[in-house]
Write a protein that holds these residues in place. Structure first.
Motif, PDB file in Angstrom:
ATOM      1  N   LEU A 215     -30.002 -38.313  21.730  1.00 21.08           N
ATOM      2  CA  LEU A 215     -30.411 -37.513  20.572  1.00 21.08           C
ATOM      3  C   LEU A 215     -31.376 -36.433  21.018  1.00 21.08           C
ATOM      4  O   LEU A 215     -32.377 -36.722  21.679  1.00 21.08           O
ATOM      5  CB  LEU A 215     -31.093 -38.399  19.529  1.00 21.08           C
ATOM      6  CG  LEU A 215     -31.730 -37.651  18.349  1.00 21.08           C
ATOM      7  CD1 LEU A 215     -30.661 -37.047  17.453  1.00 21.08           C
ATOM      8  CD2 LEU A 215     -32.647 -38.573  17.544  1.00 21.08           C
ATOM      9  N   GLY A 216     -31.077 -35.202  20.669  1.00 22.80           N
ATOM     10  CA  GLY A 216     -31.981 -34.084  20.923  1.00 22.80           C
ATOM     11  C   GLY A 216     -32.348 -33.405  19.615  1.00 22.80           C
ATOM     12  O   GLY A 216     -31.538 -33.361  18.681  1.00 22.80           O
ATOM     13  N   ILE A 217     -33.573 -32.902  19.538  1.00 21.72           N
ATOM     14  CA  ILE A 217     -34.015 -32.132  18.370  1.00 21.72           C
ATOM     15  C   ILE A 217     -34.582 -30.812  18.872  1.00 21.72           C
ATOM     16  O   ILE A 217     -35.453 -30.799  19.751  1.00 21.72           O
ATOM     17  CB  ILE A 217     -35.073 -32.886  17.549  1.00 21.72           C
ATOM     18  CG1 ILE A 217     -34.524 -34.225  17.062  1.00 21.72           C
ATOM     19  CG2 ILE A 217     -35.530 -32.044  16.353  1.00 21.72           C
ATOM     20  CD1 ILE A 217     -35.547 -35.080  16.311  1.00 21.72           C
ATOM     21  N   TYR A 218     -34.098 -29.710  18.318  1.00 22.14           N
ATOM     22  CA  TYR A 218     -34.494 -28.385  18.787  1.00 22.14           C
ATOM     23  C   TYR A 218     -34.946 -27.520  17.615  1.00 22.14           C
ATOM     24  O   TYR A 218     -34.462 -27.662  16.490  1.00 22.14           O
ATOM     25  CB  TYR A 218     -33.317 -27.698  19.498  1.00 22.14           C
ATOM     26  CG  TYR A 218     -32.888 -28.399  20.763  1.00 22.14           C
ATOM     27  CD1 TYR A 218     -33.363 -28.000  22.013  1.00 22.14           C
ATOM     28  CD2 TYR A 218     -32.007 -29.482  20.713  1.00 22.14           C
ATOM     29  CE1 TYR A 218     -32.977 -28.647  23.174  1.00 22.14           C
ATOM     30  CE2 TYR A 218     -31.617 -30.144  21.873  1.00 22.14           C
ATOM     31  CZ  TYR A 218     -32.106 -29.720  23.094  1.00 22.14           C
ATOM     32  OH  TYR A 218     -31.720 -30.376  24.246  1.00 22.14           O
ATOM     33  N   ILE A 219     -35.877 -26.620  17.927  1.00 20.34           N
ATOM     34  CA  ILE A 219     -36.324 -25.639  16.944  1.00 20.34           C
ATOM     35  C   ILE A 219     -36.190 -24.250  17.542  1.00 20.34           C
ATOM     36  O   ILE A 219     -36.154 -24.085  18.769  1.00 20.34           O
ATOM     37  CB  ILE A 219     -37.795 -25.876  16.524  1.00 20.34           C
ATOM     38  CG1 ILE A 219     -38.718 -25.822  17.746  1.00 20.34           C
ATOM     39  CG2 ILE A 219     -37.936 -27.195  15.790  1.00 20.34           C
ATOM     40  CD1 ILE A 219     -40.197 -25.868  17.418  1.00 20.34           C
ATOM     41  N   ASP A 220     -36.119 -23.241  16.694  1.00 22.55           N
ATOM     42  CA  ASP A 220     -36.076 -21.853  17.153  1.00 22.55           C
ATOM     43  C   ASP A 220     -37.492 -21.330  17.323  1.00 22.55           C
ATOM     44  O   ASP A 220     -38.353 -21.542  16.460  1.00 22.55           O
ATOM     45  CB  ASP A 220     -35.328 -20.974  16.144  1.00 22.55           C
ATOM     46  CG  ASP A 220     -33.837 -21.258  16.131  1.00 22.55           C
ATOM     47  OD1 ASP A 220     -33.309 -21.681  17.186  1.00 22.55           O
ATOM     48  OD2 ASP A 220     -33.205 -21.085  15.074  1.00 22.55           O
ATOM     49  N   THR A 221     -37.738 -20.649  18.428  1.00 17.99           N
ATOM     50  CA  THR A 221     -39.044 -20.054  18.674  1.00 17.99           C
ATOM     51  C   THR A 221     -39.041 -18.601  18.216  1.00 17.99           C
ATOM     52  O   THR A 221     -38.000 -18.036  17.872  1.00 17.99           O
ATOM     53  CB  THR A 221     -39.401 -20.121  20.160  1.00 17.99           C
ATOM     54  OG1 THR A 221     -38.523 -19.245  20.897  1.00 17.99           O
ATOM     55  CG2 THR A 221     -39.265 -21.534  20.695  1.00 17.99           C
TER      56      THR A 221
END
Length: 277
Positions: free
Chosen positions: A245-251
């Motif tokens: 499981l990966g969780i990513y956000i936009d910078t």
């Protein structure tokens, strides 16, 4: 003499007020100095060290999305990203670093606001702790495909059988990416409404023929835990069966940044669904 004493008292009170105001100004400025445009890149932020107890306390308040994110962001900042209690004073950040604060609030919102459930349901009659195990390996070294760090959390089932455990969406959202990746095998990425990207990898198979842009609901089966990846399409069996499981956000620079799913998973354990399988 009394008039002179009265003036001195007024002057003294004014000076006391001025000193107190100055001290408050300096303290607030000092607290706000923790916050920068690149705060989201720090290891402390990426760890997302919110305990299940604090998450439950935040959620119990029945806040709106914005209120929840405000309280969470201030709590994290006020205790340097490793909080022990709820602490919602955001005045220093709004006063001195408003743009940076609002962006960080959006980052926390993308990670936490859309969560509804654990990514693997427990079987009816069991608890999720009996079925699934995982450790905090975010940032650990990996070597397949070159030297890199582990940007996610691996979940293992008590029954190590490819295709046995269903993988469900932790959030509602839309299918952003799907298909084969050499590192992730068969994977699917869901973009939640507040912008977070939830990545489910090493699937044995998909539940259906998902299309890019297709809406999904929290709790919907996406596929099944497997051991695909580390090679050309169809490669399997090079590592134990598990879900990555990966969780990513936009910078602000427009790139995706991985954050640690470990504490998110801990917070969602009590929300694990129960399916018959």
């Amino acid at each position: 003499m009394k008039r002179k004493t009265g003036k001195q008292l007024i002057l003294l009170l004014f000076l006391l007020f001025a000193v107190t105001a100055l001290q408050n100004f300096i303290q607030q400025r000092s607290r706000a100095s923790l916050l920068h445009t690149d705060t989201c890149f720090t290891e402390s932020f990426r760890e997302q060290a919110l305990s299940p107890l604090l998450y439950q306390q935040l959620e119990a308040g029945n806040y709106t999305d914005g209120e929840f994110a405000d309280l969470l962001t201030a709590t994290m900042l006020n205790q340097r990203f490793y909080p022990k209690k709820i602490s919602g004073d955001n005045c220093p950040y709004l006063r001195f670093k408003q743009d940076e604060y609002l962006f960080l609030k959006d980052c926390y919102s993308a990670i936490w606001n859309d969560l509804e459930t654990f990514p693997i349901p427990a079987r009816t009659g069991t608890d999720i702790q009996e079925e699934i195990s995982y450790e905090n390996t975010f940032g650990a070294r990996r070597d397949y495909g070159g030297s890199r760090t582990h940007e996610g959390c691996d979940l293992f089932g008590r029954i190590s059988e490819s295709g046995f455990y269903p993988v469900i969406s932790m959030t509602s959202g839309t299918v952003a990416k799907i298909g084969w990746l050499p590192l992730g095998g068969y994977r699917i990425g869901i973009r939640a409404s507040h912008g977070g990207y939830f990545y489910y990898a090493h699937l044995a198979s998909y539940e259906k023929n998902f299309q890019i842009g297709e809406p999904v609901k929290a709790g919907q089966i996406l596929g099944y835990m497997g051991d695909t990846g580390y090679g050309e399409e169809g490669t399997a069996g090079k590592f134990p069966v598990h879900l990555h499981l990966g969780i990513y956000i936009d910078t602000q620079a427009g790139e995706e940044l991985g954050v640690n799913p470990y504490y998110v998973l801990q917070a969602m354990e009590k929300k694990a669904k129960k399916y018959t399988y």
